[in-house]
Each structure stands twice: as C-alpha cells, then as structure tokens.
Design a protein around this motif. Structure first.
Motif, PDB file in Angstrom:
ATOM      1  N   GLU A 152       0.845  -1.186   0.000  1.00 44.78           N
ATOM      2  CA  GLU A 152       0.000   0.000   0.000  1.00 44.78           C
ATOM      3  C   GLU A 152       0.887   1.244   0.000  1.00 44.78           C
ATOM      4  OE1 GLU A 152      -3.240   0.269  -0.182  1.00 44.78           O
ATOM      5  OE2 GLU A 152      -3.618  -1.899  -0.197  1.00 44.78           O
ATOM      6  N   ILE A 153       0.745   2.082  -1.023  1.00 46.45           N
ATOM      7  CA  ILE A 153       1.560   3.283  -1.141  1.00 46.45           C
ATOM      8  C   ILE A 153       1.135   4.295  -0.073  1.00 46.45           C
ATOM      9  CG2 ILE A 153       2.314   5.124  -2.669  1.00 46.45           C
ATOM     10  CD1 ILE A 153       3.168   2.349  -3.558  1.00 46.45           C
ATOM     11  N   LEU A 154       2.109   4.787   0.685  1.00 41.73           N
ATOM     12  CA  LEU A 154       1.847   5.789   1.721  1.00 41.73           C
ATOM     13  C   LEU A 154       2.484   7.126   1.382  1.00 41.73           C
ATOM     14  CD1 LEU A 154       2.373   3.682   4.988  1.00 41.73           C
ATOM     15  CD2 LEU A 154       0.245   4.188   3.793  1.00 41.73           C
ATOM     16  N   ASP A 155       3.776   7.122   1.022  1.00 40.06           N
ATOM     17  CA  ASP A 155       4.519   8.339   0.689  1.00 40.06           C
ATOM     18  C   ASP A 155       4.296   9.406   1.762  1.00 40.06           C
ATOM     19  OD1 ASP A 155       6.167  10.049  -0.679  1.00 40.06           O
ATOM     20  OD2 ASP A 155       4.577  10.807  -1.996  1.00 40.06           O
ATOM     21  N   SER A 156       4.679   9.074   2.987  1.00 42.34           N
ATOM     22  CA  SER A 156       4.442   9.975   4.113  1.00 42.34           C
ATOM     23  C   SER A 156       5.758  10.294   4.814  1.00 42.34           C
ATOM     24  CB  SER A 156       3.470   9.335   5.103  1.00 42.34           C
ATOM     25  OG  SER A 156       4.032   8.162   5.651  1.00 42.34           O
ATOM     26  N   MET A 157       5.697  11.313   5.659  1.00 42.44           N
ATOM     27  CA  MET A 157       6.859  11.701   6.452  1.00 42.44           C
ATOM     28  C   MET A 157       7.195  10.605   7.454  1.00 42.44           C
ATOM     29  SD  MET A 157       7.895  14.691   5.431  1.00 42.44           S
ATOM     30  CE  MET A 157       8.830  15.316   6.830  1.00 42.44           C
ATOM     31  N   MET A 158       8.474  10.539   7.791  1.00 42.48           N
ATOM     32  CA  MET A 158       8.940   9.533   8.743  1.00 42.48           C
ATOM     33  C   MET A 158       8.663   9.988  10.173  1.00 42.48           C
ATOM     34  SD  MET A 158      10.763   6.721   9.395  1.00 42.48           S
ATOM     35  CE  MET A 158      11.650   6.463   7.876  1.00 42.48           C
ATOM     36  N   SER A 159       8.115   9.088  10.993  1.00 40.73           N
ATOM     37  CA  SER A 159       7.927   9.346  12.418  1.00 40.73           C
ATOM     38  C   SER A 159       7.844   8.017  13.148  1.00 40.73           C
ATOM     39  CB  SER A 159       6.673  10.174  12.689  1.00 40.73           C
ATOM     40  OG  SER A 159       5.503   9.418  12.477  1.00 40.73           O
ATOM     41  N   ALA A 160       8.364   7.989  14.377  1.00 47.42           N
ATOM     42  CA  ALA A 160       8.343   6.762  15.163  1.00 47.42           C
ATOM     43  C   ALA A 160       6.914   6.341  15.490  1.00 47.42           C
ATOM     44  CB  ALA A 160       9.147   6.961  16.452  1.00 47.42           C
ATOM     45  N   SER A 161       6.041   7.304  15.745  1.00 42.89           N
ATOM     46  CA  SER A 161       4.651   6.977  16.076  1.00 42.89           C
ATOM     47  C   SER A 161       3.934   6.320  14.902  1.00 42.89           C
ATOM     48  CB  SER A 161       3.901   8.248  16.495  1.00 42.89           C
ATOM     49  OG  SER A 161       4.499   8.852  17.610  1.00 42.89           O
ATOM     50  N   LEU A 162       4.198   6.813  13.701  1.00 38.40           N
ATOM     51  CA  LEU A 162       3.559   6.232  12.525  1.00 38.40           C
ATOM     52  C   LEU A 162       4.039   4.802  12.288  1.00 38.40           C
ATOM     53  CD1 LEU A 162       1.735   6.439  10.084  1.00 38.40           C
ATOM     54  CD2 LEU A 162       3.596   7.567   8.839  1.00 38.40           C
ATOM     55  N   ILE A 163       5.318   4.570  12.473  1.00 40.57           N
ATOM     56  CA  ILE A 163       5.858   3.211  12.299  1.00 40.57           C
ATOM     57  C   ILE A 163       5.228   2.262  13.304  1.00 40.57           C
ATOM     58  CG2 ILE A 163       7.951   1.818  12.417  1.00 40.57           C
ATOM     59  CD1 ILE A 163       9.501   4.260  11.447  1.00 40.57           C
ATOM     60  N   ARG A 164       5.119   2.696  14.549  1.00 37.18           N
ATOM     61  CA  ARG A 164       4.501   1.846  15.572  1.00 37.18           C
ATOM     62  C   ARG A 164       3.031   1.577  15.247  1.00 37.18           C
ATOM     63  NH1 ARG A 164       5.622   4.263  21.371  1.00 37.18           N
ATOM     64  NH2 ARG A 164       4.444   2.375  21.884  1.00 37.18           N
ATOM     65  N   SER A 165       2.344   2.589  14.697  1.00 35.32           N
ATOM     66  CA  SER A 165       0.938   2.401  14.335  1.00 35.32           C
ATOM     67  C   SER A 165       0.784   1.396  13.198  1.00 35.32           C
ATOM     68  CB  SER A 165       0.319   3.747  13.937  1.00 35.32           C
ATOM     69  OG  SER A 165       0.389   4.676  15.000  1.00 35.32           O
ATOM     70  N   VAL A 166       1.699   1.454  12.237  1.00 31.42           N
ATOM     71  CA  VAL A 166       1.616   0.531  11.101  1.00 31.42           C
ATOM     72  C   VAL A 166       1.755  -0.913  11.562  1.00 31.42           C
ATOM     73  CG1 VAL A 166       2.822  -0.234   9.012  1.00 31.42           C
ATOM     74  CG2 VAL A 166       2.360   2.195   9.371  1.00 31.42           C
ATOM     75  N   PHE A 167       2.660  -1.177  12.501  1.00 36.02           N
ATOM     76  CA  PHE A 167       2.916  -2.554  12.937  1.00 36.02           C
ATOM     77  C   PHE A 167       2.051  -2.974  14.127  1.00 36.02           C
ATOM     78  CE2 PHE A 167       6.883  -1.651  10.631  1.00 36.02           C
ATOM     79  CZ  PHE A 167       6.873  -2.734   9.766  1.00 36.02           C
ATOM     80  N   ASN A 168       1.117  -2.130  14.508  1.00 39.68           N
ATOM     81  CA  ASN A 168       0.158  -2.551  15.527  1.00 39.68           C
ATOM     82  C   ASN A 168      -0.666  -3.724  15.007  1.00 39.68           C
ATOM     83  OD1 ASN A 168      -2.652  -2.437  16.898  1.00 39.68           O
ATOM     84  ND2 ASN A 168      -1.374  -1.149  18.201  1.00 39.68           N
ATOM     85  N   LYS A 169      -0.923  -4.695  15.858  1.00 39.32           N
ATOM     86  CA  LYS A 169      -1.605  -5.921  15.428  1.00 39.32           C
ATOM     87  C   LYS A 169      -3.015  -5.667  14.907  1.00 39.32           C
ATOM     88  CE  LYS A 169       1.093  -8.801  18.555  1.00 39.32           C
ATOM     89  NZ  LYS A 169       1.070  -9.759  19.707  1.00 39.32           N
ATOM     90  N   HIS A 170      -3.617  -4.548  15.302  1.00 35.34           N
ATOM     91  CA  HIS A 170      -4.967  -4.227  14.847  1.00 35.34           C
ATOM     92  C   HIS A 170      -4.967  -3.398  13.565  1.00 35.34           C
ATOM     93  CE1 HIS A 170      -6.586  -5.848  18.579  1.00 35.34           C
ATOM     94  NE2 HIS A 170      -5.709  -5.115  19.248  1.00 35.34           N
ATOM     95  N   CYS A 171      -3.786  -3.070  13.060  1.00 34.60           N
ATOM     96  CA  CYS A 171      -3.701  -2.296  11.821  1.00 34.60           C
ATOM     97  C   CYS A 171      -3.698  -3.257  10.629  1.00 34.60           C
ATOM     98  CB  CYS A 171      -2.430  -1.446  11.813  1.00 34.60           C
ATOM     99  SG  CYS A 171      -2.189  -0.504  10.288  1.00 34.60           S
ATOM    100  N   PRO A 172      -4.480  -3.012   9.601  1.00 36.58           N
ATOM    101  CA  PRO A 172      -4.512  -3.922   8.446  1.00 36.58           C
ATOM    102  C   PRO A 172      -3.210  -3.946   7.658  1.00 36.58           C
ATOM    103  CG  PRO A 172      -5.825  -1.958   8.018  1.00 36.58           C
ATOM    104  CD  PRO A 172      -5.444  -1.904   9.462  1.00 36.58           C
ATOM    105  N   LEU A 173      -2.284  -3.018   7.913  1.00 41.79           N
ATOM    106  CA  LEU A 173      -1.028  -2.963   7.170  1.00 41.79           C
ATOM    107  C   LEU A 173       0.139  -3.604   7.919  1.00 41.79           C
ATOM    108  CD1 LEU A 173      -1.198   0.741   5.900  1.00 41.79           C
ATOM    109  CD2 LEU A 173      -1.953  -1.325   4.722  1.00 41.79           C
ATOM    110  N   HIS A 174      -0.128  -4.226   9.075  1.00 39.87           N
ATOM    111  CA  HIS A 174       0.988  -4.724   9.886  1.00 39.87           C
ATOM    112  C   HIS A 174       1.638  -5.969   9.305  1.00 39.87           C
ATOM    113  CE1 HIS A 174      -1.888  -7.756  11.315  1.00 39.87           C
ATOM    114  NE2 HIS A 174      -0.839  -8.408  11.796  1.00 39.87           N
TER     115      HIS A 174
END
Length: 287
Positions: A152-174
């Motif tokens: 899934e293309i995101l093309d977003s700014m880098m942030s630690a919070s966003l990375i943690r959100s992506v790999f959260n088990k409830h996130c469809p992109l993890h």
C-alpha cells in the motif's frame, strides 16, 4: 553543649560555607539525577535519611569531641554508600542511560548521524519492548520499486509513532514490510522474497528474518527486523543477520547509511573526473 555549639558557630568561616554549599549542590544534583529513574521515591527518601542521620551524628560528635566515635561513623558511612550502590544498581544504571541521552553529553562523542536513524531506532525500541514484530527495509542505491508496488503506497513523512501504528496488530497494514526511501515511508504491507529455506542452525529462522536475509542478498538495502517472539532487534546487510542492542541501534543505522552516502559521493566524484577527462580529450582531438 551550648558553649560548644556557640564555638562551632563562631569558628565557621567563608571557606566552610563554600564547602557546605558545594556539598549541598552535589547532593541535590544526585537526588535529581536519581529522581529520573524508577524507584525514585525510595532513593530520595533513603538518601535524605542517611544524610540527615550523618549530619546529626556529626553535630553530636563535634559537640562532645568524640574522636573514636567519629572514626567509626566514617567507616559506617563508607560501608553505607557501598551498600546503596549495590542495592540501587538497576536504578543507577537507568539513570546513567538517561544521562547519556542529554545533548550536552553527546558533545564529547562524535557519532555518525542521519535524519532517519533516531526515528527508526526509537520505533524499533518501542516495538521491541512490546514484543511486536516488525520488518523495515531502507532503500539505498538499488531501487525497491517492485516491492513497493506490491504493498500500500503511503509516501508519508517519517515518524516513530507512525511506524509503531503501522505494525500494531490491529492495523490492516501490519502484515508485511514497510519500505523507506529518501527518508520517507514509501509503502507498507509490502511482500518481500523468502528465498530458499535455511539449513543447519538457521533452520528454524522466522519468516521475517528469512525475507530480510533474502532481500539483503538481492539488493543493498538495510533491513531492520524486530522479533515478535523475543523482541530482539536485528539488521540484515549483505545477506547476513546482525543482532543489535537497542542502545546501539541508532548509531549502527547511522553508520550504515552514512557509509553508503560516502561511497556514492566518492563514485560521483570519480565519474565527474572521468567526464572532465573525456571532455578534455574531445577538445584536444577537435583541435
């Protein structure tokens, strides 16, 4: 006793006041330093009790001129300080780690820095503590376009919070890899190649580690892996897996990315020199 205390009060000079002020500042600094650790209340309370009892005993000893008792108290104070170091060793260790994060202390150590190294390290450390699996590929010279297009293309700014959100088990992109290009998050939930199953000691290697090792063999990318089972952080570079402690991750990432940039710059300079030499030869031939 009152006369003795009056003599002590009269004998206090400027030098004594300076020494008392220095000791007070030192004790205050130690308490503030230890206050940033877990168990700060116990450390402060016990420290104040020890200092208060020591000062009270010193007043009594000075009032009655108890020389032998003063020597015993000095030995007891040394023993108590050593005991406090042993008892509160974990708190002291955490306090030193907090002190090492201050910018003033980093002035004395020159470390290679990179804009994304700290953010990736912070995110990986948080995921490691939570035992949340993660797979992050950092593009260098070899393009990872085919793998980016698989997610899934995101093309977003880098942030630690966003990375943690992506790999959260409830996130469809993890489920999949997150790919970073040019300091930005290009895509998530990307499919990486697995390659051949490992043999020998690596036969039980997890899917994330297999994919990271395979991609690092096929490209020059840096792959960051966080194990879901153990929380261990590893880096895959050049087909090899390298376990990295949390406190060294930012420095190691900065070294890898900076070394790649230096090599690219050197190659760019060499190609520029070749182009200039070719231009000179062309001008000479034309002449």
């Amino acid at each position: 006793m009152k006369e003795r205390l009056a003599q002590l009060y009269e004998s206090v000079g400027t030098r004594d006041l300076v020494e008392i002020a220095i000791l007070a500042v030192a004790i205050y600094g130690v308490l503030r330093f230890l206050g940033k650790t877990r168990g700060a209340g116990i450390v402060r309370g016990l420290g104040l009790v020890v200092v208060g009892l020591f000062l009270a005993a010193q007043v009594v000893i000075a009032s009655f001129d108890l020389t032998v008792l003063g020597r015993v108290l000095d030995y007891l104070l040394t023993t108590a300080l050593v005991g406090l170091l042993v008892i509160f060793q974990p708190e002291l260790r955490r306090g030193l780690m907090v002190l090492g994060r201050y910018r003033a202390t980093r002035f004395f150590v020159r470390e290679p820095r990179h804009p994304i190294a700290d953010k990736l390290a912070d995110a990986a450390a948080a995921l490691s503590r939570e035992c949340t699996g993660a797979l992050i590929a950092i593009q260098r010279e070899v393009a990872l376009t085919p793998y980016i297009e698989s997610g899934e293309i995101l093309d977003s700014m880098m942030s630690a919070s966003l990375i943690r959100s992506v790999f959260n088990k409830h996130c469809p992109l993890h489920d999949g890899a997150l790919i970073v290009t040019n300091g930005r998050i290009a895509a998530a939930a990307c499919q990486l190649p697995l390659g051949q199953p490992p043999e020998g000691a690596d036969a039980h290697m997890g899917m994330r580690h297999r994919a990271a090792q395979c991609l690092s063999e096929e490209t020059d990318a840096i792959i960051l892996i966080v194990s879901e089972e153990t929380g261990r952080i590893s880096l895959a570079v050049g087909g090899r897996l390298e376990p990295v402690p949390r406190e060294n991750l930012s420095r190691r990432l900065a070294e890898l990315v900076s070394s790649n940039q230096q090599e690219s710059g050197a190659r760019g300079q060499e190609s520029g020199v070749r182009d200039q030499e070719s231009g000179v030869r062309g001008q000479s031939n034309a002449a």
